[in-house]
Scaffold this motif. Structure first.
Motif, PDB file in Angstrom:
ATOM      1  N   MET A  79       0.839  -1.190   0.000  1.00 31.26           N
ATOM      2  CA  MET A  79       0.000   0.000   0.000  1.00 31.26           C
ATOM      3  C   MET A  79       0.878   1.245   0.000  1.00 31.26           C
ATOM      4  N   TYR A  80       0.502   2.187  -0.842  1.00 28.56           N
ATOM      5  CA  TYR A  80       1.246   3.429  -0.965  1.00 28.56           C
ATOM      6  C   TYR A  80       0.344   4.599  -0.581  1.00 28.56           C
ATOM      7  N   TYR A  81       0.929   5.595   0.078  1.00 31.37           N
ATOM      8  CA  TYR A  81       0.219   6.817   0.424  1.00 31.37           C
ATOM      9  C   TYR A  81       1.060   7.994  -0.074  1.00 31.37           C
ATOM     10  N   PHE A  82       0.445   8.861  -0.880  1.00 34.98           N
ATOM     11  CA  PHE A  82       1.145   9.992  -1.478  1.00 34.98           C
ATOM     12  C   PHE A  82       0.637  11.287  -0.840  1.00 34.98           C
ATOM     13  N   PHE A  83       1.573  12.101  -0.330  1.00 30.25           N
ATOM     14  CA  PHE A  83       1.235  13.395   0.264  1.00 30.25           C
ATOM     15  C   PHE A  83       1.938  14.504  -0.512  1.00 30.25           C
ATOM     16  N   LEU A  84       1.164  15.529  -0.895  1.00 30.71           N
ATOM     17  CA  LEU A  84       1.721  16.744  -1.472  1.00 30.71           C
ATOM     18  C   LEU A  84       1.476  17.855  -0.463  1.00 30.71           C
ATOM     19  N   ASP A  85       2.543  18.321   0.155  1.00 33.12           N
ATOM     20  CA  ASP A  85       2.425  19.281   1.248  1.00 33.12           C
ATOM     21  C   ASP A  85       1.593  18.636   2.359  1.00 33.12           C
ATOM     22  N   ASP A  86       0.440  19.162   2.708  1.00 30.36           N
ATOM     23  CA  ASP A  86      -0.361  18.568   3.788  1.00 30.36           C
ATOM     24  C   ASP A  86      -1.591  17.836   3.258  1.00 30.36           C
ATOM     25  N   LYS A  87      -1.657  17.577   1.948  1.00 29.42           N
ATOM     26  CA  LYS A  87      -2.799  16.894   1.350  1.00 29.42           C
ATOM     27  C   LYS A  87      -2.394  15.505   0.847  1.00 29.42           C
ATOM     28  N   MET A  88      -3.276  14.524   1.093  1.00 29.64           N
ATOM     29  CA  MET A  88      -3.021  13.173   0.610  1.00 29.64           C
ATOM     30  C   MET A  88      -3.811  12.943  -0.670  1.00 29.64           C
ATOM     31  N   LEU A  89      -3.168  12.338  -1.678  1.00 30.00           N
ATOM     32  CA  LEU A  89      -3.867  12.022  -2.914  1.00 30.00           C
ATOM     33  C   LEU A  89      -4.913  10.945  -2.648  1.00 30.00           C
ATOM     34  N   PRO A  90      -6.107  11.081  -3.228  1.00 33.09           N
ATOM     35  CA  PRO A  90      -7.175  10.125  -2.930  1.00 33.09           C
ATOM     36  C   PRO A  90      -6.921   8.722  -3.457  1.00 33.09           C
ATOM     37  N   VAL A  91      -6.231   8.620  -4.601  1.00 32.79           N
ATOM     38  CA  VAL A  91      -5.936   7.321  -5.205  1.00 32.79           C
ATOM     39  C   VAL A  91      -4.443   7.272  -5.535  1.00 32.79           C
ATOM     40  N   PRO A  92      -3.681   6.343  -4.967  1.00 34.60           N
ATOM     41  CA  PRO A  92      -2.250   6.257  -5.283  1.00 34.60           C
ATOM     42  C   PRO A  92      -2.030   5.989  -6.760  1.00 34.60           C
ATOM     43  N   PRO A  93      -1.058   6.636  -7.403  1.00 34.36           N
ATOM     44  CA  PRO A  93      -0.771   6.372  -8.814  1.00 34.36           C
ATOM     45  C   PRO A  93      -0.367   4.906  -9.025  1.00 34.36           C
ATOM     46  N   PRO A  94      -0.752   4.297 -10.158  1.00 35.08           N
ATOM     47  CA  PRO A  94      -0.395   2.895 -10.411  1.00 35.08           C
ATOM     48  C   PRO A  94       1.098   2.689 -10.646  1.00 35.08           C
ATOM     49  N   LYS A  95       1.805   3.735 -11.066  1.00 35.20           N
ATOM     50  CA  LYS A  95       3.248   3.632 -11.266  1.00 35.20           C
ATOM     51  C   LYS A  95       3.882   5.006 -11.096  1.00 35.20           C
ATOM     52  N   MET A  96       5.183   4.994 -10.864  1.00 36.06           N
ATOM     53  CA  MET A  96       5.910   6.236 -10.624  1.00 36.06           C
ATOM     54  C   MET A  96       7.298   6.110 -11.221  1.00 36.06           C
ATOM     55  N   GLU A  97       7.805   7.201 -11.763  1.00 28.67           N
ATOM     56  CA  GLU A  97       9.157   7.216 -12.331  1.00 28.67           C
ATOM     57  C   GLU A  97      10.022   8.200 -11.555  1.00 28.67           C
ATOM     58  N   VAL A  98      11.178   7.729 -11.117  1.00 30.72           N
ATOM     59  CA  VAL A  98      12.148   8.578 -10.410  1.00 30.72           C
ATOM     60  C   VAL A  98      13.403   8.656 -11.261  1.00 30.72           C
ATOM     61  N   LYS A  99      13.767   9.849 -11.656  1.00 32.75           N
ATOM     62  CA  LYS A  99      14.921  10.065 -12.530  1.00 32.75           C
ATOM     63  C   LYS A  99      15.981  10.862 -11.793  1.00 32.75           C
ATOM     64  N   VAL A 100      17.162  10.272 -11.646  1.00 27.40           N
ATOM     65  CA  VAL A 100      18.299  10.969 -11.037  1.00 27.40           C
ATOM     66  C   VAL A 100      19.163  11.503 -12.170  1.00 27.40           C
ATOM     67  N   ASN A 101      19.154  12.798 -12.362  1.00 26.52           N
ATOM     68  CA  ASN A 101      19.859  13.406 -13.491  1.00 26.52           C
ATOM     69  C   ASN A 101      21.371  13.357 -13.297  1.00 26.52           C
ATOM     70  N   ASN A 102      22.064  13.079 -14.387  1.00 24.69           N
ATOM     71  CA  ASN A 102      23.513  12.936 -14.377  1.00 24.69           C
ATOM     72  C   ASN A 102      24.185  14.254 -14.745  1.00 24.69           C
ATOM     73  N   LYS A 103      25.240  14.618 -14.011  1.00 24.08           N
ATOM     74  CA  LYS A 103      25.989  15.845 -14.302  1.00 24.08           C
ATOM     75  C   LYS A 103      27.428  15.558 -14.714  1.00 24.08           C
ATOM     76  N   ASN A 104      27.763  14.272 -14.863  1.00 24.94           N
ATOM     77  CA  ASN A 104      29.126  13.928 -15.289  1.00 24.94           C
ATOM     78  C   ASN A 104      29.415  14.510 -16.670  1.00 24.94           C
ATOM     79  N   LYS A 105      30.682  14.789 -16.931  1.00 22.59           N
ATOM     80  CA  LYS A 105      31.074  15.417 -18.192  1.00 22.59           C
ATOM     81  C   LYS A 105      32.136  14.569 -18.883  1.00 22.59           C
ATOM     82  N   THR A 106      31.917  14.318 -20.169  1.00 20.43           N
ATOM     83  CA  THR A 106      32.860  13.543 -20.970  1.00 20.43           C
ATOM     84  C   THR A 106      33.682  14.482 -21.836  1.00 20.43           C
ATOM     85  N   VAL A 107      35.026  14.335 -21.788  1.00 24.34           N
ATOM     86  CA  VAL A 107      35.922  15.166 -22.608  1.00 24.34           C
ATOM     87  C   VAL A 107      36.947  14.266 -23.290  1.00 24.34           C
ATOM     88  N   ASN A 108      37.532  14.781 -24.360  1.00 26.54           N
ATOM     89  CA  ASN A 108      38.574  14.058 -25.089  1.00 26.54           C
ATOM     90  C   ASN A 108      39.928  14.717 -24.824  1.00 26.54           C
TER      91      ASN A 108
END
Length: 230
Positions: free
Chosen positions: A1-30
């Protein structure tokens, strides 16, 4: 069971799926004679996205504004109430235009309602869309995207003169502000104990310790209950 809160409000129906993206800042050079190398840098800001159902009619599986299932509400002899989709959308718009970060909290429990883990992140609401279709009936589908917020501030220097007559600069240290936890908390509406502890302390209280302190054996508390927190 999942419970989602935005600030002080809870979403009535948990989303069926969620995507978490960790952005990369590495730099490639030659490099000459060395070829391609990867310069490792600190990770970028995390992004969270999901699509949530906003109900416009009663569903027994939905958790409405009071934060407790309608099944439990009925057992307590109270009439289930519905918070309609527009109320949530108005809240989303305030979060979007308020120019302030807020907490995205995702709590995970197993089927025995035993705590598994949670995500507690300071975020901004980057975008959301409201989808209406005959496929959804009267309900709305709302894709949402959030971005992690990292607090920052300018540093203030304090200039002093030491015993040798030399001027010395040091950065002023500011004490972080935290929400003070009261000794007791009166529950304003039927909700889970986990949610009551979160509202009383901003997330710093261990709800299991509060349950033991108050002799509570399940995770549901009724309106008017006074919880001892210390």
């Amino acid at each position: 069971m999942y419970y989602f809160f935005l600030d002080d409000k809870m979403l009535p129906v948990p989303p069926p799926k969620m995507e978490v993206k960790v952005n990369n800042k590495n730099k490639t050079v030659n490099l000459i004679n060395e070829g391609e190398i990867n310069i490792i840098k600190s990770p970028g800001l995390t992004e969270v996205s999901f699509e949530v159902m906003m109900p416009n009619e009663f569903y027994p599986f939905a958790l409405y504004d009071n934060g407790v299932s309608n099944f439990i509400t009925r057992l307590s002899g109270q009439q289930p109430t519905i918070t309609y989709a527009k109320n949530y959308i108005d809240g989303f718009e305030k979060l979007k235009t308020g120019n302030n970060p807020f907490r995205l909290i995702i709590a995970r429990f197993n089927q025995k309602f035993e705590y598994l883990s949670d995500t507690n992140m300071l975020v901004t609401l980057e975008e959301y869309n409201v989808g209406e279709s005959s496929e959804y009936g009267f309900d709305w589908q709302v894709p949402m995207r959030f971005k992690q917020y990292r607090p920052y501030a300018t540093k203030e220097l304090e200039i002093t003169t030491n015993e040798n007559g030399e001027q010395v600069a040091r950065v002023k240290q500011t004490r972080p502000t935290t929400k003070e936890v009261p000794k007791a908390y009166k529950v304003a509406a039927n909700m889970t104990l986990w949610e009551a502890c979160r509202r009383a302390s901003g997330g710093s209280l261990d709800w299991k310790a509060v349950a033991e302190l108050n002799g509570i054996r399940d995770n549901n508390v009724l309106k008017g209950t006074v919880l001892n927190l210390k």
